[in-house]
Write a protein that holds these residues in place. Structure first.
Motif, PDB file in Angstrom:
ATOM      1  N   ILE A 105       0.871  -1.099  -0.054  1.00  0.00           N
ATOM      2  CA  ILE A 105      -0.005   0.070  -0.004  1.00  0.00           C
ATOM      3  C   ILE A 105       0.814   1.156  -0.013  1.00  0.00           C
ATOM      4  O   ILE A 105       1.862   1.389   0.721  1.00  0.00           O
ATOM      5  CB  ILE A 105      -0.998  -0.011   1.219  1.00  0.00           C
ATOM      6  N   ASN A 132      -2.698   5.836   0.256  1.00  0.00           N
ATOM      7  CA  ASN A 132      -3.478   4.870   0.800  1.00  0.00           C
ATOM      8  C   ASN A 132      -3.966   3.764  -0.299  1.00  0.00           C
ATOM      9  O   ASN A 132      -4.456   2.997   0.106  1.00  0.00           O
ATOM     10  CB  ASN A 132      -4.542   5.120   1.466  1.00  0.00           C
ATOM     11  N   GLU A 133      -3.480   3.800  -1.480  1.00  0.00           N
ATOM     12  CA  GLU A 133      -3.995   2.941  -2.544  1.00  0.00           C
ATOM     13  C   GLU A 133      -3.335   1.480  -2.352  1.00  0.00           C
ATOM     14  O   GLU A 133      -1.956   1.475  -2.073  1.00  0.00           O
ATOM     15  CB  GLU A 133      -3.744   3.428  -4.109  1.00  0.00           C
ATOM     16  N   THR A 134      -4.112   0.522  -2.690  1.00  0.00           N
ATOM     17  CA  THR A 134      -3.216  -0.744  -2.945  1.00  0.00           C
ATOM     18  C   THR A 134      -2.498  -0.594  -4.551  1.00  0.00           C
ATOM     19  O   THR A 134      -3.241  -0.781  -5.246  1.00  0.00           O
ATOM     20  CB  THR A 134      -4.653  -1.798  -3.001  1.00  0.00           C
TER      21      THR A 134
END
Lengths: 301, 425
Positions: free
Chosen positions: B411, B416-418
């Motif tokens: 992440i 906070n993106e995967t």
């Protein structure tokens, strides 16, 4: 089936419990959106199972349009008492009175869309960072691409083109201040799964799901129940029919179906042979091809 | 119809998750449309809606792809952007389809759809045979450890249903798939458009003695897809009711990710290394004699030892691997490329740690499976072998041994993106 093979419904149950536990652990202030409908009743049972013998560690919240079926509200209050959960109710009426929301123009305005405003205000009021919904991917095609953990920006909006990939059973609930998540533990369930689970778990449901006599008006093939929220248009007449509802919601847009199904078993048979989706009877989804997608982008359930 | 019988049958169904991959125009949407239609999972109002839309866009025929293209942008551009999930059931099984677009730029969607699948359907156009995309789809299925693959040779009606055409494609794929890690491969000649060998047996292809696609989907043996040998119980949450009735209750909630747990079993927990015995396996519906994957349960243990979220309960004679240096195949999911030496948040089972990218060993050419050692830039849709070091030890298995304790995500700590999907080697 072999001894170590879990049936599909038990697998779905386990998946939903797993997700509820992830949310309770990853977020600080979750809430379960509760309408008194069959999906939210299943959600409450799953939440009980997820944390038993402890109590459900988050409140339930009902966004009340004021256009309710009476049966649903009394059922809601009973269930909440039984479960020992905390219930928060926020009213669309209050959002209209305070000028936050404006009632739709025309005859018999639906307050379905307005729920979004009241919901987002409540999320902010209580600082909820995750809101459980009972939506399923089989309900509608914009929902078919929804994630279990659905990220909402600080305006509560859904961006379908910028969703986080969801792999295996690893759920990423990380967020910035002011953002929140919608979480859909029943994503992989179908209408039939929900009904079979209600039967398996012997859950009670509001009486409007069962066949009964009701005075209705047929408006564009949507059968609307007579109520103070409905005014007849030119050429329309009320008639009494034997009907039941497949979903509960705002009375101005939730249509009934003609049905003799007065037991759970008969409902299951009816669902098995149904040729119309349950949302097919909802006037709000028929407004346009992308009606649901548009409402979801703005922050709808 | 006897309802109690029906309900009983319904409750006895098992669950098969499968993914469909194919390139543009290979008839994937038609195939899914036919499976849904023939199993009565398409409803009249859905059918009417797509008939309306087909007429408006002047397609001239009912475009079944409209059933799966759910977002406005997809309908406008006539492409599928995202993984769409579809559901249908036969009296034997319930099916979850992860329908993924096949373009090279959508590798990340294919990986996402494949991550939870038991079976992959790969479609080939009988006129074109095995093409680059076929190999790519098969490779991803193999990398993601999908145990069963069905190669559907579609559009057989356009090659006069000739057995030689099918046999040639089958041989070509057999040669290629020997490099893959998939043991159970089925080959079926079909015409999705005409319905040959999808649900009903094909008359023009009476030479084909194997089962139809639906027969394979209904009968493929999936009971052993879960690992029942290596017992793993990652703890999601500690349950402490602190009520009068359950005053001293302290249970560990989680899902069994491998093996079988029974009351009385010796266990050891990590990272603490304490040993104890299972006291009971609890659920709202009562105590259980045993718990196996993928059951969500609450475990109580004999001794009062410190266990919290992120810990794992295993058996003393069969422990996870542990360490801070994690070697993995990584699929990159984000427009912003992997940063060598970069720091990322890492999620593995119920554990959260941070990691630093120590080494990019090679990138894989996903069409030829060759290792590319001189280009180590891992960008969107790339797959590579990388090494990270974590802040705390992970307790893991190789992905081959257990998909749930062998997988992780990276992440981006700022957005906070995967951004990455890792399979531990």
């Amino acid at each position: 089936m072999s001894r170590y093979n879990l049936t599909h419904l038990k697998q779905l149950e386990s998946e939903a419990i797993y997700i509820m536990r992830e949310v309770a652990s990853q977020f600080e202030k979750p809430v379960l959106l509760f309408s008194g409908g069959k999906d939210s009743i299943v959600m409450v049972r799953l939440a009980q199972k997820a944390f038993w013998p402890a109590k459900i560690p988050f409140p339930l919240m009902h966004i009340d349009t004021g256009h309710n079926f009476e049966e649903t509200i009394s059922f809601r209050d009973q269930l909440v008492e039984q479960v020992g959960a905390k219930l928060i109710v926020r009213y669309v009426e209050d959002s209209i009175k305070s000028g936050r929301a404006v009632e739709e123009k025309g005859l018999n305005p639906s307050r379905n869309g307005l729920q979004t405003i009241t919901l987002l205000d409540a999320v902010e009021e209580f600082q909820f960072d995750a809101a459980f919904g009972g939506a399923r991917r089989d309900e509608e095609k914009a929902r078919a691409k929804e994630r279990f953990f659905s990220h909402r920006d600080e305006f509560g909006q859904w961006d379908p083109k910028n969703q986080r990939p969801e792999l295996w059973n690893i759920f990423n609930g990380k967020k910035h201040v002011g953002e929140h998540f919608r979480v859909f533990p029943l994503s992989n369930w179908t209408e039939m799964d929900v009904w079979q689970y209600i039967a398996l778990e012997k859950l009670s449901i509001p009486s409007i799901y069962f066949s009964h006599q009701r005075v209705i008006v047929n408006r564009n093939n949507v059968l609307l129940g007579k109520s103070s929220f409905i005014t007849l248009l030119d050429g329309e007449t009320y008639e009494e029919k034997t009907v039941r509802f497949r979903t509960v919601g705002d009375m101005t847009c939730t249509g009934a179906v003609e049905s003799d199904a007065d037991t759970l078993e008969k409902i299951i048979q009816e669902v098995a042979s149904a040729r119309i989706t349950e949302r097919g009877a909802r006037a709000d989804d028929q407004r346009s091809e992308a009606a649901m997608e548009d409402r979801k982008k703005q922050g709808y359930f | 119809m006897d309802t109690s019988q029906t309900t009983q049958e319904y409750l006895n169904m098992d669950l098969l998750r499968f993914t469909t991959a194919g390139s543009v125009d290979d008839g994937k949407s038609t195939l899914i449309g036919r499976l849904l239609h023939d199993s009565k999972a398409i409803f009249e109002d859905q059918m009417e809606a797509i008939e309306r839309t087909s007429q408006q866009s002047g397609d001239g025929h009912v475009n079944l792809a409209l059933l799966t293209d759910g977002l406005r942008a997809e309908r406008e551009q006539g492409i599928t952007i995202d993984v769409a999930y579809r559901y249908f059931a036969t009296p034997k099984r319930k099916f979850i389809i992860a329908d993924t677009p096949g373009h090279i730029q959508y590798t990340r969607n294919m990986v996402t759809g494949a991550s939870t699948a038991n079976l992959a359907i790969v479609l080939v156009d009988a006129r074109n045979g095995i093409v680059e995309q076929t190999c790519r789809h098969a490779f991803i299925a193999s990398l993601l450890q999908i145990k069963h693959l069905v190669l559907c040779v579609n559009k057989m009606d356009l090659v006069d249903y000739k057995e030689e055409v099918f046999n040639k494609i089958k041989e070509d794929f057999e040669a290629f798939s020997s490099k893959l890690d998939i043991k159970d491969i089925h080959y079926i000649p079909i015409s999705a458009l005409k319905g040959d060998n999808v649900v009903d047996r094909s008359e023009p292809m009476s030479w084909f003695k194997g089962g139809t696609l639906l027969y394979v989907l209904e009968n493929v043996h999936i009971a052993s897809d879960f690992n029942l040998v290596d017992s793993r119980f990652p703890v999601q949450r500690v349950i402490r009711p602190q009520s009068d009735e359950y005053h001293d209750f302290r249970g560990y909630a989680g899902r069994v990710e491998g093996g079988i747990f029974k009351p009385g079993d010796d266990i050891v927990t990590f990272p603490s290394g304490f040993t104890s015995k299972i006291k009971a396996i609890e659920t709202l519906d009562g105590k259980l004699e045993e718990a196996f994957p993928p059951m969500s349960v609450v475990m109580t243990i004999e001794d009062d030892i410190d266990i919290s979220r992120g810990d794992v309960i295993v058996k003393p004679n069969n422990q996870s691997q542990s360490g801070q240096d994690i070697d993995m195949m990584l699929c990159w999911l984000n427009e912003k490329p992997l940063i060598p030496g970069g720091k990322y948040a890492l999620k593995h089972t119920s554990k959260d740690v941070r990691c630093i990218v120590k080494d990019i060993r090679y990138k894989v050419d996903i069409n030829t499976l060759h290792k590319i050692e001189d280009d180590k830039k891992i960008g969107l849709n790339d797959i590579g072998r990388i090494l990270v070091r974590t802040t705390n030890p992970l307790f893991y298995d190789s992905y081959r041994k257990n998909r749930n304790t062998g997988s992780l995500i990276l992440i981006d700590e700022f957005t906070n993106e995967t951004v990455g999907a890792g399979m531990i080697i």
